[in-house]
Write a protein that holds these residues in place. Sequence first.
Motif, mmCIF file in Angstrom:
data_model
loop_
_atom_site.group_PDB
_atom_site.id
_atom_site.type_symbol
_atom_site.label_atom_id
_atom_site.label_comp_id
_atom_site.label_asym_id
_atom_site.label_seq_id
_atom_site.Cartn_x
_atom_site.Cartn_y
_atom_site.Cartn_z
ATOM 1 N N ILE A 1 17.496 -2.762 5.035
ATOM 2 C CA ILE A 1 16.353 -3.130 3.909
ATOM 3 C C ILE A 1 16.320 -4.530 3.415
ATOM 4 O O ILE A 1 15.139 -4.856 3.086
ATOM 5 N N GLN A 2 17.350 -5.056 3.423
ATOM 6 C CA GLN A 2 17.437 -6.534 2.869
ATOM 7 C C GLN A 2 16.536 -7.518 3.847
ATOM 8 O O GLN A 2 15.450 -8.262 3.517
ATOM 9 N N SER A 3 16.430 -6.866 4.967
ATOM 10 C CA SER A 3 16.000 -8.074 6.114
ATOM 11 C C SER A 3 14.279 -7.673 6.149
ATOM 12 O O SER A 3 13.364 -8.308 6.092
ATOM 13 N N VAL A 4 13.871 -6.275 5.666
ATOM 14 C CA VAL A 4 12.667 -5.812 5.743
ATOM 15 C C VAL A 4 11.990 -6.441 4.643
ATOM 16 O O VAL A 4 10.820 -6.781 4.690
ATOM 17 N N LYS A 5 12.596 -6.427 3.272
ATOM 18 C CA LYS A 5 12.145 -6.943 2.105
ATOM 19 C C LYS A 5 12.008 -8.481 2.218
ATOM 20 O O LYS A 5 11.045 -9.092 1.866
ATOM 21 N N GLN A 6 12.917 -9.298 3.108
ATOM 22 C CA GLN A 6 12.953 -10.718 3.308
ATOM 23 C C GLN A 6 11.698 -10.771 4.173
ATOM 24 O O GLN A 6 10.861 -11.827 3.902
ATOM 25 N N GLY A 7 11.396 -10.083 4.895
ATOM 26 C CA GLY A 7 10.253 -10.277 6.136
ATOM 27 C C GLY A 7 8.692 -9.897 5.452
ATOM 28 O O GLY A 7 7.733 -10.659 5.537
ATOM 29 N N ARG A 8 8.917 -8.819 4.619
ATOM 30 C CA ARG A 8 7.605 -8.374 3.933
ATOM 31 C C ARG A 8 7.053 -8.934 2.622
ATOM 32 O O ARG A 8 6.044 -9.133 2.340
ATOM 33 N N GLY A 9 8.235 -9.508 1.898
ATOM 34 C CA GLY A 9 8.035 -9.901 0.395
ATOM 35 C C GLY A 9 7.285 -8.801 -0.509
ATOM 36 O O GLY A 9 7.354 -7.968 -0.264
ATOM 37 N N ASP A 10 6.366 -9.614 -1.000
ATOM 38 C CA ASP A 10 5.899 -9.024 -2.096
ATOM 39 C C ASP A 10 4.790 -7.785 -1.467
ATOM 40 O O ASP A 10 4.045 -7.120 -2.273
ATOM 41 N N ARG A 11 4.502 -7.878 -0.308
ATOM 42 C CA ARG A 11 3.309 -6.863 0.495
ATOM 43 C C ARG A 11 3.922 -5.533 0.357
ATOM 44 O O ARG A 11 3.200 -4.633 0.470
ATOM 45 N N LEU A 12 5.225 -5.539 0.479
ATOM 46 C CA LEU A 12 5.907 -3.964 0.504
ATOM 47 C C LEU A 12 5.679 -3.444 -0.957
ATOM 48 O O LEU A 12 6.491 -4.096 -1.952
ATOM 49 N N LYS A 13 5.200 -2.135 -0.757
ATOM 50 C CA LYS A 13 5.264 -1.497 -2.380
ATOM 51 C C LYS A 13 6.440 -0.578 -2.618
ATOM 52 O O LYS A 13 6.373 0.586 -2.753
ATOM 53 N N SER A 14 7.624 -1.368 -2.560
ATOM 54 C CA SER A 14 8.786 -0.615 -2.578
ATOM 55 C C SER A 14 9.180 -0.124 -3.881
ATOM 56 O O SER A 14 9.907 0.957 -4.335
ATOM 57 N N GLU A 15 8.630 -0.687 -5.270
ATOM 58 C CA GLU A 15 8.830 -0.663 -6.358
ATOM 59 C C GLU A 15 8.544 0.744 -6.760
ATOM 60 O O GLU A 15 8.797 1.811 -7.401
ATOM 61 N N GLU A 16 7.135 0.844 -6.443
ATOM 62 C CA GLU A 16 6.237 2.406 -6.557
ATOM 63 C C GLU A 16 6.468 3.437 -5.839
ATOM 64 O O GLU A 16 6.561 4.451 -5.851
ATOM 65 N N HIS A 17 7.063 2.920 -4.472
ATOM 66 C CA HIS A 17 7.569 4.031 -3.275
ATOM 67 C C HIS A 17 8.846 3.746 -2.797
ATOM 68 O O HIS A 17 9.179 3.315 -1.835
ATOM 69 N N PRO A 18 9.855 4.174 -3.658
ATOM 70 C CA PRO A 18 11.403 3.833 -3.262
ATOM 71 C C PRO A 18 11.518 4.825 -1.994
ATOM 72 O O PRO A 18 12.675 4.439 -1.349
ATOM 73 N N GLU A 19 10.683 5.780 -1.753
ATOM 74 C CA GLU A 19 10.919 6.595 -0.511
ATOM 75 C C GLU A 19 10.588 5.675 0.804
ATOM 76 O O GLU A 19 10.707 6.500 1.860
ATOM 77 N N LEU A 20 10.096 4.575 0.826
ATOM 78 C CA LEU A 20 10.057 3.745 2.016
ATOM 79 C C LEU A 20 11.137 3.701 2.703
ATOM 80 O O LEU A 20 10.993 3.390 3.880
ATOM 81 N N PHE A 21 12.296 3.490 2.008
ATOM 82 C CA PHE A 21 13.535 3.203 2.673
ATOM 83 C C PHE A 21 14.308 4.707 2.888
ATOM 84 O O PHE A 21 15.663 4.522 3.068
ATOM 85 N N SER A 22 13.883 5.572 2.779
ATOM 86 C CA SER A 22 14.423 6.995 3.089
ATOM 87 C C SER A 22 14.542 7.372 4.471
ATOM 88 O O SER A 22 15.136 8.642 4.664
ATOM 89 N N GLY A 23 14.031 6.742 5.458
ATOM 90 C CA GLY A 23 14.076 7.007 6.814
ATOM 91 C C GLY A 23 12.551 7.983 7.171
ATOM 92 O O GLY A 23 12.703 8.290 8.337
#
Length: 326
Positions: free
Chosen positions: A234-256
């Motif tokens: 998750i940390q690597s994906v966040k580091q690579g995608r930055g603010d483009r990743l809408k993980s705050e609104e969609h926490p299921e992004l990291f659910s598999g």
Amino acid sequence: MSDEWKASTAGDADAKSWKLLEATLQAGIREQRRARRWGIFFKLLTFAYLFVVLALFAPMLDLQKGAASSAGHTAVIEVRGMIADKEAASADNIVSSLRAAFKDEKTRGVILRINSPGGSPVQSGYIYDEIRRLRAEYPAIKLYAVISDLGASGAYYIASAADEIYADKASLVGSIGVTAAGFGFVGTMEKLGVDRRVYTSGEHKAFLDPFQPPKEEEAQFWKSVLETTHRQFIQSVKQGRGDRLKSEEHPELFSGLVWSGEQALQLGLVDALGSTSYVAREVIGEKELVDFTVEESPLDRFTKKLGASVAEHLAMWMGFQGPTLR
């Protein structure tokens, strides 16, 4: 003539006939063997001829594969199948391809063409780190990930290191998770009446043994290992995608879970929809594609097949042939 003389004469005639027939059959067999051996000889000559031809022209084929136009080109590297050691998409192969592509003076942009379900987090991590290093070393050369059918798990891990990610609207993208699976045979062992005996020098040395019942504390420990790996992912994906990743609104992004390319675009998992040729032509501005994927050369593939075939034919030619049914 006596009956005895007639019988003797007939017997001699039959014996001569059988000898003649036997000689004819043996001559036919010898001729067949001779013809087969000559056939094998000429096949070996053909193999040798093809081997020499490939040996002469394989270097030219390799040069043409990595050759560029006088102006420039888009470098393409394939990430196909499982990402694992000794596989086509191993870290060694992909990293070597990346270095060659970035080093080429005529490379105007690099595309990772991905069609993979993922694989080893270690191999994926190696490739991820090398992508980021090369992007820093060659800031003028952009790297784009293009997902075709599938870019999941470790494959998406790699893609997230790119400057931008493209996919088809129907591509499957995501699966940001970690899994480890196995089987338990405890009940089967009991039914068979088999007693499992394990001797270890550590209390938990055999904690993944499928023939012993799991222990709660060992299951929790193994889960913590997977969660640690998941957190790193998750940390690597966040580091690579930055603010483009809408993980705050969609926490299921990291659910598999996995999403279609169209859905992934809305979630920030990809930047746009497009193919390899589209990115080369419209984004990089160099429509000529040059493949830098490290693969076995035609000569290597031919040599492996030739080795087995030659050994078999040599054995037949020299008479070392086992019994066969026809």
